[in-house]
Design an enzyme around this catalytic site. Structure first.
Site, short mmCIF file in Angstrom:
data_model
loop_
_atom_site.label_atom_id
_atom_site.label_comp_id
_atom_site.label_asym_id
_atom_site.label_seq_id
_atom_site.Cartn_x
_atom_site.Cartn_y
_atom_site.Cartn_z
N GLU A 37 9.54 -3.92 10.08
CA GLU A 37 9.85 -2.60 9.52
C GLU A 37 10.43 -1.69 10.60
O GLU A 37 9.81 -1.47 11.66
CB GLU A 37 8.58 -1.96 8.92
CG GLU A 37 8.87 -0.59 8.32
CD GLU A 37 7.83 -0.08 7.34
OE1 GLU A 37 6.85 -0.81 7.06
OE2 GLU A 37 8.00 1.05 6.85
N ASP A 85 0.83 -1.21 0.00
CA ASP A 85 0.00 0.00 0.00
C ASP A 85 0.87 1.25 0.00
O ASP A 85 0.35 2.38 -0.05
CB ASP A 85 -1.04 -0.01 1.14
CG ASP A 85 -0.43 -0.17 2.51
OD1 ASP A 85 0.81 -0.18 2.62
OD2 ASP A 85 -1.20 -0.28 3.49
N SER A 86 2.19 1.07 -0.03
CA SER A 86 3.09 2.19 -0.31
C SER A 86 2.75 2.80 -1.66
O SER A 86 3.18 3.92 -1.96
CB SER A 86 4.55 1.72 -0.30
OG SER A 86 4.72 0.61 -1.14
N LYS A 99 -0.71 -9.68 3.22
CA LYS A 99 0.08 -9.14 4.34
C LYS A 99 -0.82 -8.21 5.15
O LYS A 99 -1.52 -7.38 4.58
CB LYS A 99 1.30 -8.38 3.81
CG LYS A 99 2.08 -7.62 4.90
CD LYS A 99 3.45 -7.22 4.44
CE LYS A 99 3.53 -5.90 3.73
NZ LYS A 99 3.06 -4.73 4.49
N GLU A 119 -0.95 -5.70 8.77
CA GLU A 119 -0.16 -5.02 9.80
C GLU A 119 -0.71 -5.32 11.18
O GLU A 119 -1.93 -5.34 11.37
CB GLU A 119 -0.18 -3.50 9.57
CG GLU A 119 0.53 -3.06 8.31
CD GLU A 119 0.59 -1.54 8.17
OE1 GLU A 119 0.25 -0.80 9.12
OE2 GLU A 119 0.99 -1.10 7.07
N ASP A 165 -0.82 -6.26 0.07
CA ASP A 165 -1.18 -5.64 1.34
C ASP A 165 -2.69 -5.64 1.51
O ASP A 165 -3.44 -5.39 0.55
CB ASP A 165 -0.70 -4.19 1.36
CG ASP A 165 0.56 -4.02 2.19
OD1 ASP A 165 0.79 -4.83 3.12
OD2 ASP A 165 1.33 -3.09 1.89
O1 KIV Z 1 3.55 -1.04 1.52
C1 KIV Z 1 4.72 -1.42 1.46
O2 KIV Z 1 5.44 -1.20 0.50
C2 KIV Z 1 5.24 -2.17 2.59
C3 KIV Z 1 6.72 -2.30 2.69
C4 KIV Z 1 7.27 -1.01 3.16
C5 KIV Z 1 7.13 -3.44 3.55
O3 KIV Z 1 4.51 -2.61 3.43
#
Ligand code: KIV
Length: 267
Positions: free
Chosen positions: A185, A49-50, A117, A119, A88
């Protein structure tokens, strides 16, 4: 040019950890980069989600929706048909078991990823168990949690003995709940190393030193495309290099252990 890796499976990830072969991961958001990263031998691609920050121009990951992740993951899948894709689970999609399962269903069925993934530690254990019960491979994410940054800020994690102990407990709990991988992280390197040594499943570090079982970085950071790149993310696209050469240099640096120890400013 390295030959593309054998496709990743959960068994192969565990074997890599046992053999102490560093695991390589980068974020990817479209078909072209999906293809290039795979050709360069990157083990796993993360549709992170970056993308909210590096693709959409937001100042956090909070505005990213499930449809955004699906849209980008579908593109990556087309460019990298055989790659192990992790997606994510966006902000507020994992608040209940029901919403978590529905989100994972969409990510696996519509976007074609193999792993999700999410959090968090203690708070997401019921969601991790429910996903695993349904056969969904899960990657945890501990330490700095970008989806929580509005409240917690962008802080290094594990600085106090209490916080280090909490992180270790949460990592062990995630493994027991069935997670197959954990992203750490901005965790203090010593703490990340202890966690990595304690777990059977691999850890993937970002800004967490050299003691994790693999590394992930945001693609745009290593290519020098981000408006702001954290100090632990060196630019691999240096003058005279092509994008492929930059990605190959990242893969080589992670596999040989040159990165992060030689570049990393983890202050
Ligand atoms: O969203 C993302 O790119 C991430 C990485 C920073 C691990 O979660």
């Amino acid at each position: 040019m390295t030959t593309p890796n054998k496709p990743i499976t959960l068994a192969r990830l565990l074997a890599k950890k046992r053999k102490q072969e560093k695991i390589t991961c980068l974020t990817a958001y479209d078909a072209s980069f999906g293809r290039i990263l795979t050709e360069c031998g990157v083990d796993m691609l993360l549709i992170g989600d970056s993308l909210g920050m590096v693709m959409q121009g937001h100042d956090s990951t909070v505005p990213v929706t499930l449809n955004h992740i699906i849209y980008h993951a579908q593109m990556v899948r087309r460019g990298a048909p055989g790659a192990w894709l992790i997606a994510d689970m966006p902000f507020m999609t994992t608040t209940t078991v029901e919403s978590t399962l529905a989100t994972a269903k969409a990510l696996l069925q519509e976007a074609g990823v193999q792993m999700v993934k999410l959090e968090g530690g203690q708070a997401v254990l019921p969601m991790v168990r429910a996903l695993v019960e349904q056969g969904v491979p899960v990657c945890g994410h501990l330490g700095l949690l970008p989806q929580h940054a509005l409240r917690s800020g962008y802080q290094r994690a594990g600085k106090t003995p209490e916080d280090a102990a909490r992180l270790l407990d949460e990592a062990v709990a995630l493994e027991s709940a069935g997670a197959s991988l954990i992203v750490l992280e901005c965790v203090l390197p010593d703490v990340a190393q202890v966690i990595s040594q304690r777990l059977t499943i691999p850890t993937i570090g970002i800004g967490s030193g050299a003691g994790t079982d693999g590394q992930v970085l945001v693609l745009h950071d290593i290519l020098g495309l981000s408006s702001y790149a954290p100090s632990f993310a060196p630019q691999f696209l240096i003058e005279g290099r092509s994008i492929k050469e930059a990605v190959l240099a990242y893969v080589e640096a992670v596999k040989t252990g040159v990165f992060p120890s030689a570049h990393c400013d983890i202050g």
